[in-house]
Design a protein around this motif. Structure first.
Motif, PDB file in Angstrom:
ATOM      1  N   TYR A  20      -8.022  -1.464  -4.470  1.00 56.73           N
ATOM      2  CA  TYR A  20      -8.151  -2.015  -2.571  1.00 56.73           C
ATOM      3  C   TYR A  20      -6.912  -1.717  -2.017  1.00 56.73           C
TER       4      TYR A  20
ATOM      5  N   HIS B 157     -24.664   1.073   3.434  1.00 54.91           N
ATOM      6  CA  HIS B 157     -24.974   0.443   1.991  1.00 54.91           C
ATOM      7  C   HIS B 157     -25.809   1.268   0.766  1.00 54.91           C
TER       8      HIS B 157
ATOM      9  N   PRO C 238     -15.038   1.518  -7.112  1.00 56.57           N
ATOM     10  CA  PRO C 238     -14.982   0.656  -6.819  1.00 56.57           C
ATOM     11  C   PRO C 238     -13.810   0.893  -5.615  1.00 56.57           C
TER      12      PRO C 238
ATOM     13  N   THR D  92     -14.603   1.471  -1.990  1.00 55.45           N
ATOM     14  CA  THR D  92     -15.051   0.801  -1.128  1.00 55.45           C
ATOM     15  C   THR D  92     -13.736   0.512  -0.177  1.00 55.45           C
ATOM     16  N   ARG D  93     -13.199   1.077  -0.025  1.00 55.35           N
ATOM     17  CA  ARG D  93     -12.329   1.160   2.105  1.00 55.35           C
ATOM     18  C   ARG D  93     -13.023   2.652   2.361  1.00 55.35           C
TER      19      ARG D  93
ATOM     20  N   GLN E 205     -16.497   3.450   2.085  1.00 56.58           N
ATOM     21  CA  GLN E 205     -17.696   2.531   2.625  1.00 56.58           C
ATOM     22  C   GLN E 205     -17.476   1.480   3.560  1.00 56.58           C
ATOM     23  N   GLU E 206     -16.077   1.028   3.212  1.00 53.93           N
ATOM     24  CA  GLU E 206     -16.368  -0.399   4.791  1.00 53.93           C
ATOM     25  C   GLU E 206     -16.100   0.358   5.558  1.00 53.93           C
TER      26      GLU E 206
ATOM     27  N   LYS F 174      -9.445  -7.105  -1.108  1.00 56.11           N
ATOM     28  CA  LYS F 174     -10.754  -6.216  -0.934  1.00 56.11           C
ATOM     29  C   LYS F 174     -10.856  -7.052   0.661  1.00 56.11           C
TER      30      LYS F 174
ATOM     31  N   ARG G   1     -21.940   7.563  -3.539  1.00 57.31           N
ATOM     32  CA  ARG G   1     -20.907   6.721  -2.851  1.00 57.31           C
ATOM     33  C   ARG G   1     -19.730   7.625  -2.789  1.00 57.31           C
TER      34      ARG G   1
END
Length: 419
Positions: free
Chosen positions: A111, A216, A237, A240-241, A243-244, A319, A353
């Motif tokens: 992360y 998401h 994983p 994640t960056r 996605q958010e 995260k 993703r």
């Protein structure tokens, strides 16, 4: 491209990643929040006593690292498979070292850190967080910004969310369920969105629709429809960056984010940095409390940072530092894609993703049809002409030097015009 090899590796990756469920493994016991707050209210503030079980994922790690070794990283699809398998292997290592410094080492590998300075920009996510807090500090307590009233039950909010979700995901069934053990207010999967059953919601929590459901859940469902690359439907994983970043940008472009939410995101970035530097759980709780968060929200925010770590400080889950970093990166990526007349790259981000790098490297496969275009795309991103206009205007506004402007200038300018 070796189609048979990719199909075999893709299938192996989907299978090997199945046991790695990061947030589930890091959930705190349901009563930990109540015990901590009860002690605090009695004036007996002390570190919570929470022990999470380390995961034995040796077989998963072996399988994932074997996939990495088999991939040709000079070929775009195989590089995607290798990078995704490695990120799951890193997560498995992280979960195998819960409560130890190795946990944080792997967490930062996956992360990142909030104090990492962007090479071309000369600033870090912490710098961005401080900027947003400085801008909004003067607005806190202003009568023109009344706090949101949380008086909507989880059951009622779930009913509203379900109706919106059913209308958007017209070809799939997505459940909305209440979960009393959930640390965050909401958590989205491909076929189910969980809401914290004990929470009260406000009208401003409509951001959960644009964040959780339309980003998401949508990207997971789109990814699962990729017949040639099923691993695009994994919540890898390493994504994640991005996605958010997409999810927070969705909140902004739909006008769903409010000042409290923006500050909460910024505060978490700074809190992760403080915890990495040695601040313990109590100090982080007080940090959120002093910043204006209610006690219940403050303890939950602290829990998010210390889940899987050590409440004495130094060992933390990083995260929460990706939300602001991801927002800045995604917004910049979209700006550059519009500038370079490549708007299709933006649409690629919704096809599963992916990271922004994946969207670029895999673009030839979207253009040939080997990878499918996303079925579910939120309204704000479905019309590229409108999105291009919004981003172009944001680029123009960034040229205005606000340090040279003051409110009285509006009166002075009128006087100058009429001379």
């Amino acid at each position: 491209m070796d189609g048979k090899k990719i199909k075999k590796l893709d299938s192996a990756l989907v299978h090997a990643s199945g046991k790695i469920r990061v947030l589930k493994a890091l959930e705190w016991p349901l009563d930990s929040e109540k015990i901590f707050l009860d002690n605090w209210r009695r004036g007996n503030l002390r570190l919570p006593e929470v022990t999470l079980q380390r995961q034995d994922l040796t077989s998963s790690i072996t399988s994932l690292e074997a996939i990495v070794a088999c991939c040709d990283k000079n070929q775009a699809v195989e590089k995607f498979l290798a990078d995704t398998a490695q990120s799951y292997a890193d997560c498995a290592h992280m979960l195998s070292h819960i409560g130890t410094p190795e946990f944080t080492r792997y967490s930062t590998k996956i992360y990142g850190r909030p104090d990492t300075v962007y090479k071309l920009q000369g600033q870090s996510p912490v710098d961005g967080a401080i900027f947003f807090l400085n801008v909004t500090d003067k607005l806190i307590g202003n009568a023109d910004f009344p706090p949101a009233i949380s008086d909507i039950s989880a059951t009622a909010f779930a009913g509203w969310l379900k109706a919106e979700v059913d209308e958007f995901f017209e070809k799939d069934c997505v459940e909305v369920v209440l979960d009393p053990n959930l640390a965050s207010k909401a958590l989205a999967g491909a076929t189910r969105i969980r809401l914290r059953g004990s929470a009260l919601f406000s009208s401003q929590d409509n951001q959960l629709l644009y964040h959780e459901a339309f980003i998401h859940t949508a990207t997971l469902l789109n990814g699962k429809k990729q017949s040639n690359l099923r691993s695009l439907g994994l919540g890898a994983p390493r994504t994640t960056r991005t996605q958010e970043g997409l999810a927070v940008m969705a909140e902004i472009l739909t006008n769903a984010i409010d000042i409290t939410r923006l500050r909460r995101i910024a505060l978490r970035v700074i809190a992760v940095k403080k915890a990495l530097d040695g601040a313990d759980f109590v100090e982080i709780f007080k940090f959120f409390l002093d910043a204006g968060q209610p006690p219940e929200e403050s303890v939950r925010s602290a829990q998010r940072i210390f889940r899987g770590g050590d409440v004495r400080g130094g060992v933390v889950f990083t995260k929460d530092s990706v939300y602001l970093e991801g927002l800045l990166e995604v917004h910049t990526f979209m700006r550059v894609a519009i500038r370079d007349n490549r708007p299709g790259l933006i649409r690629n981000l919704f096809a599963g993703r992916l990271t922004m790098g994946d969207a670029l490297r895999l673009d030839p496969f979207f253009r040939t049809g080997w990878l499918q275009q996303p079925l579910y795309v939120p309204v704000w991103a479905s019309d590229m002409t409108k999105l291009a206009a919004a981003i172009s205007f944001a680029v123009y506004l960034s040229n205005i030097k606000l340090e040279k402007v003051y409110l009285e200038r509006a009166i002075e300018f009128e006087d100058e015009v009429h001379i």
